[in-house]
Write a protein that holds these residues in place. Sequence first.
Motif, PDB file in Angstrom:
ATOM      1  N   PRO A  83      -8.342 -14.790  -1.904  1.00 37.12           N
ATOM      2  CA  PRO A  83      -6.961 -14.334  -1.796  1.00 37.12           C
ATOM      3  C   PRO A  83      -6.308 -14.074  -3.154  1.00 37.12           C
ATOM      4  O   PRO A  83      -5.298 -13.401  -3.237  1.00 37.12           O
ATOM      5  N   GLN A  84      -6.884 -14.594  -4.228  1.00 37.39           N
ATOM      6  CA  GLN A  84      -6.370 -14.431  -5.586  1.00 37.39           C
ATOM      7  C   GLN A  84      -7.471 -13.877  -6.482  1.00 37.39           C
ATOM      8  O   GLN A  84      -8.655 -14.176  -6.280  1.00 37.39           O
ATOM      9  N   ASP A  89      -6.312  -6.326   3.446  1.00 38.95           N
ATOM     10  CA  ASP A  89      -5.326  -7.398   3.566  1.00 38.95           C
ATOM     11  C   ASP A  89      -4.993  -8.039   2.216  1.00 38.95           C
ATOM     12  O   ASP A  89      -4.447  -9.131   2.148  1.00 38.95           O
ATOM     13  N   GLY A  90      -5.302  -7.340   1.109  1.00 44.50           N
ATOM     14  CA  GLY A  90      -4.880  -7.789  -0.214  1.00 44.50           C
ATOM     15  C   GLY A  90      -5.774  -8.817  -0.868  1.00 44.50           C
ATOM     16  O   GLY A  90      -5.373  -9.445  -1.851  1.00 44.50           O
ATOM     17  N   TRP A  91      -6.975  -9.012  -0.373  1.00 41.59           N
ATOM     18  CA  TRP A  91      -7.921  -9.942  -0.984  1.00 41.59           C
ATOM     19  C   TRP A  91      -8.806  -9.188  -1.974  1.00 41.59           C
ATOM     20  O   TRP A  91      -8.815  -7.961  -2.016  1.00 41.59           O
ATOM     21  N   ILE A  92      -9.573  -9.958  -2.760  1.00 39.95           N
ATOM     22  CA  ILE A  92     -10.583  -9.397  -3.665  1.00 39.95           C
ATOM     23  C   ILE A  92     -11.938  -9.770  -3.087  1.00 39.95           C
ATOM     24  O   ILE A  92     -12.211 -10.956  -2.845  1.00 39.95           O
ATOM     25  N   GLU A  93     -12.786  -8.772  -2.873  1.00 41.06           N
ATOM     26  CA  GLU A  93     -14.112  -9.024  -2.327  1.00 41.06           C
ATOM     27  C   GLU A  93     -15.167  -8.672  -3.371  1.00 41.06           C
ATOM     28  O   GLU A  93     -15.189  -7.563  -3.905  1.00 41.06           O
ATOM     29  N   LYS A 112      -4.875 -15.229   6.113  1.00 46.02           N
ATOM     30  CA  LYS A 112      -3.558 -14.785   5.675  1.00 46.02           C
ATOM     31  C   LYS A 112      -3.693 -13.682   4.631  1.00 46.02           C
ATOM     32  O   LYS A 112      -4.774 -13.419   4.117  1.00 46.02           O
ATOM     33  N   THR A 113      -2.593 -13.050   4.331  1.00 44.51           N
ATOM     34  CA  THR A 113      -2.560 -11.939   3.392  1.00 44.51           C
ATOM     35  C   THR A 113      -2.851 -12.413   1.974  1.00 44.51           C
ATOM     36  O   THR A 113      -2.364 -13.454   1.549  1.00 44.51           O
ATOM     37  N   GLY A 114      -3.625 -11.626   1.242  1.00 42.80           N
ATOM     38  CA  GLY A 114      -3.968 -11.956  -0.133  1.00 42.80           C
ATOM     39  C   GLY A 114      -2.884 -11.540  -1.122  1.00 42.80           C
ATOM     40  O   GLY A 114      -1.960 -10.787  -0.792  1.00 42.80           O
TER      41      GLY A 114
END
Length: 139
Positions: free
Chosen positions: A97-98, A85-89, A48-50
């Motif tokens: 996702p946060q 997709d708005g995640w932090i890698e 899902k979207t982050g």
Amino acid sequence: MRTIEIDDEVFAYLQRHSEPLVDTPNDVLRRQLLEGEKSSAGKAETRKTGALMFIIEAGLAAPGDKVQHHQPRLKRTHEATITADGWIETPDGQAFPQPSPALKTQTGIDINGWGQYTHLPSGHRLQQLREEATAKHQD
């Protein structure tokens, strides 16, 4: 190879969900449409979207942007990347996702990623970008 026409809204969606200079529109569609089918066969599920997607959609950050947290006493600097997709890698390939769990993984302590990660292109904390995105959304 087939040619299809898409409207501006669909094209904007494809741009938001692509990795700049890596993905083609076909790559994004393949990921979005076909990955769910593969999950039943034991492959990776579509995530899902982050939480940072809201900031990307507000135009305040972009996929590929770096965030950073510096620990001056320990002389350590931690960087991570905002995904399409708005995640932090994190540099070791873990994705969250946060922001707070990502920063906890990097520092080893519970820490507020929203308040401590700095978005390098703008120089602002993620918390400030979140507040700006919320204000834009309310206008």
